[in-house]
Design a protein around this motif. Structure first.
Motif, short mmCIF file in Angstrom:
data_model
loop_
_atom_site.label_atom_id
_atom_site.label_comp_id
_atom_site.label_asym_id
_atom_site.label_seq_id
_atom_site.Cartn_x
_atom_site.Cartn_y
_atom_site.Cartn_z
N LEU A 29 0.84 -1.20 0.00
CA LEU A 29 0.00 0.00 0.00
C LEU A 29 0.88 1.25 0.00
O LEU A 29 0.67 2.17 -0.80
CB LEU A 29 -0.94 0.00 1.20
CG LEU A 29 -1.80 1.25 1.38
CD1 LEU A 29 -2.63 1.55 0.14
CD2 LEU A 29 -2.69 1.10 2.62
N ALA A 61 -4.92 6.76 3.66
CA ALA A 61 -4.33 5.44 3.43
C ALA A 61 -3.09 5.23 4.30
O ALA A 61 -2.89 4.15 4.86
CB ALA A 61 -3.99 5.26 1.95
N TRP A 79 -7.68 -1.15 0.02
CA TRP A 79 -6.92 0.11 -0.01
C TRP A 79 -5.91 0.10 -1.15
O TRP A 79 -5.72 1.11 -1.83
CB TRP A 79 -6.21 0.36 1.33
CG TRP A 79 -7.08 1.00 2.35
CD1 TRP A 79 -7.69 0.40 3.42
CD2 TRP A 79 -7.44 2.39 2.42
NE1 TRP A 79 -8.41 1.33 4.13
CE2 TRP A 79 -8.27 2.55 3.54
CE3 TRP A 79 -7.15 3.49 1.64
CZ2 TRP A 79 -8.80 3.78 3.90
CZ3 TRP A 79 -7.68 4.72 2.00
CH2 TRP A 79 -8.49 4.87 3.11
#
Length: 190
Positions: A29, A61, A79
């Motif tokens: 991520l 995030a 995400w």
């Protein structure tokens, strides 16, 4: 007081509740968030306006990757997919104005969740071989996570400062560059 076993950090796998797969997804991520920052930086350099929602998304995030905030692999996959969609929207809006020499984090896309773990292992924290560079980059990322948490809370309360979002994006993009130690320390102290 530390929340870890014997106040020594995570010395036992899973002691803090985070499995290796979860840590890998968090790294992937962050890799994609760096990609968003790189695309946003290139877009701005090409005279393309980056929507305010983009750094706000990066902040949210990043906030999900702080210790004990999100150890849900399915949620982290969501995400990652959202981050890739934001990155793609930015890149598509810029078209051919971005150039072709963008960092891998700006150009990597996959909708194959089974490929996420392999990519995460290739781009994880330890992928940066030089310990000094790795340490400075990770110090900046950890600081940006804290900034993101406070910025996200402030945004919920209706208070946002563009210079905070700009710093966060600049910091994320900087971790993809071969900067001197002095330049990296300057960013960390900024």
């Amino acid at each position: 007081m530390s929340g870890s076993s014997k106040n020594q950090g995570c010395t036992v796998k899973g002691m803090c509740g985070k499995e290796n797969t979860t840590a890998n997804l968090q790294d992937l991520l962050i890799f994609n968030l760096k990609g968003i920052a790189v695309v946003a930086e290139a877009s701005k350099a090409a005279g393309i306006k980056v929507p305010a929602s983009v750094p706000a998304f990066v902040g949210q995030a990043l906030f999900t990757t702080i210790t004990n905030a999100n150890f849900n692999d399915e949620n982290l996959v969501e995400w990652i997919n959202r981050a890739q969609a934001v990155k793609k929207e930015l890149a598509d809006a810029a078209g051919d104005k971005l150039g072709s020499d963008l960092h891998d984090c700006a150009t990597w896309y996959s909708d194959d969740v089974s490929a996420f773990q392999a990519k995460a292992e290739a781009v994880c924290v330890l992928a940066t071989e030089n310990e000094d560079v790795r340490s400075l980059r990770e110090l900046l990322i950890l600081g940006l996570k804290g900034v993101a948490a406070y910025a996200d809370h402030a945004a919920i309360l209706g208070v946002e400062k563009q210079e905070i979002w700009d710093f966060m994006m600049e910091g994320m993009a900087s971790t993809t560059k071969d900067l001197s130690v002095d330049d990296m320390v300057g960013l960390v102290l900024k």
